[in-house]
Design a protein around this motif. Structure first.
Motif, PDB file in Angstrom:
ATOM      1  N   TYR A  23     -10.193   2.506  16.275  1.00  0.00           N
ATOM      2  CA  TYR A  23     -10.694   2.870  14.950  1.00  0.00           C
ATOM      3  C   TYR A  23     -10.324   4.303  14.593  1.00  0.00           C
ATOM      4  N   VAL A  26      -6.554   4.475  13.633  1.00  0.00           N
ATOM      5  CA  VAL A  26      -6.285   3.957  12.288  1.00  0.00           C
ATOM      6  C   VAL A  26      -6.778   4.959  11.248  1.00  0.00           C
ATOM      7  N   ARG A  27      -7.982   5.432  11.434  1.00  0.00           N
ATOM      8  CA  ARG A  27      -8.585   6.380  10.485  1.00  0.00           C
ATOM      9  C   ARG A  27      -7.723   7.637  10.319  1.00  0.00           C
ATOM     10  N   ILE A  30      -4.775   7.143   7.733  1.00  0.00           N
ATOM     11  CA  ILE A  30      -5.048   6.748   6.349  1.00  0.00           C
ATOM     12  C   ILE A  30      -4.800   7.952   5.460  1.00  0.00           C
ATOM     13  N   ASP A  40      -8.553  -3.714   3.767  1.00  0.00           N
ATOM     14  CA  ASP A  40      -8.519  -4.057   5.188  1.00  0.00           C
ATOM     15  C   ASP A  40      -8.311  -5.566   5.280  1.00  0.00           C
ATOM     16  N   CYS A  96      -3.687   2.312   0.301  1.00  0.00           N
ATOM     17  CA  CYS A  96      -3.539   2.116   1.747  1.00  0.00           C
ATOM     18  C   CYS A  96      -3.986   0.702   2.110  1.00  0.00           C
ATOM     19  N   THR A  98      -4.862  -1.541   5.709  1.00  0.00           N
ATOM     20  CA  THR A  98      -5.035  -1.506   7.163  1.00  0.00           C
ATOM     21  C   THR A  98      -5.232  -2.918   7.690  1.00  0.00           C
ATOM     22  N   THR A  99      -4.914  -3.095   8.941  1.00  0.00           N
ATOM     23  CA  THR A  99      -5.219  -4.347   9.631  1.00  0.00           C
ATOM     24  C   THR A  99      -5.263  -4.066  11.132  1.00  0.00           C
ATOM     25  N   VAL A 127      -1.138   0.748   7.722  1.00  0.00           N
ATOM     26  CA  VAL A 127      -1.510   1.133   9.078  1.00  0.00           C
ATOM     27  C   VAL A 127      -1.958  -0.132   9.806  1.00  0.00           C
ATOM     28  N   CYS A 128      -1.257  -0.478  10.870  1.00  0.00           N
ATOM     29  CA  CYS A 128      -1.491  -1.738  11.581  1.00  0.00           C
ATOM     30  C   CYS A 128      -1.676  -1.476  13.072  1.00  0.00           C
ATOM     31  N   LEU A 169       0.177   1.355  17.257  1.00  0.00           N
ATOM     32  CA  LEU A 169      -0.124   1.556  15.849  1.00  0.00           C
ATOM     33  C   LEU A 169       1.200   1.603  15.104  1.00  0.00           C
ATOM     34  N   ILE A 171       2.935   2.353  11.495  1.00  0.00           N
ATOM     35  CA  ILE A 171       2.692   3.034  10.240  1.00  0.00           C
ATOM     36  C   ILE A 171       3.963   2.913   9.404  1.00  0.00           C
TER      37      ILE A 171
END
Length: 176
Positions: A23, A26-27, A30, A40, A96, A98-99, A127-128, A169, A171
């Motif tokens: 977490y 990912v954060r 962003i 998400d 953005c 995310t997943t 962002v994966c 990750l 990006i």
């Protein structure tokens, strides 16, 4: 009996530590502005959206499963049920996307990435978080996912290796 309990406890603590790292990673990537929109995909238990609720973003979440949507926290995000290859949003809608842990579930990775690119604004970021086990081959190979993202049209595509073994990750950004 005690040893078995101690092993289970240690494993649970390691999983929690790994999840927190995921977490946080990912954060960190962003880049949506305050008041921007974030989607998400595969929201599951909504933990990622909960962790982002203090960033001043308009949060959205989709999941293919209605069961997960029913568990959602509607106070912090607008939720929906959708397939990643047919997202119910306008072109250029999100700052953005995310997943976490969803790439193995995508039937057509290039189509999924193309659809994510479609809903991102110019300059928006994807962002994966995903995993791959080199020993068993389970998960999503990092080089293959990076190449699919480039083929779909993402720029500045990078894969970061996380501390958790087998965690990565990806990006990428939508060209301006």
């Amino acid at each position: 009996m005690f040893l078995e309990y101690a092993v289970k406890l240690k494993n649970a603590m390691n999983r929690r530590k790994e999840e927190n790292e995921h977490y946080a990673a990912v954060r960190q990537y962003i880049n949506a502005p305050e008041g921007g929109k974030l989607l998400d995909i595969g929201l599951g238990s909504d933990i990622m959206l909960q962790k982002l609720s203090d960033k001043g973003l308009d949060l959205y979440g989709v999941d293919i499963s209605a069961a997960d949507r029913d568990r959602s926290i509607d106070e912090i995000a607008l939720m929906g049920q959708a397939n990643i290859e047919e997202l119910p949003y306008f072109d250029n809608f999100f700052d953005c996307v995310t997943t976490l842990h969803t790439p193995p579930l995508w039937k057509d990775k290039k189509a999924a990435l193309t659809e994510i690119l479609r809903v991102l604004k110019d300059g928006g970021r994807f962002v994966c978080l995903f995993t791959f086990d080199n020993d068993t081959g389970l998960g999503t190979p990092p080089r293959a996912l990076r190449e699919k993202a480039r083929q779909a049209g993402f720029e500045n595509v990078a894969v970061k290796i996380l501390r958790s073994e087998g965690s990565y990750l990806l990006i990428g950004e939508k060209p301006c």
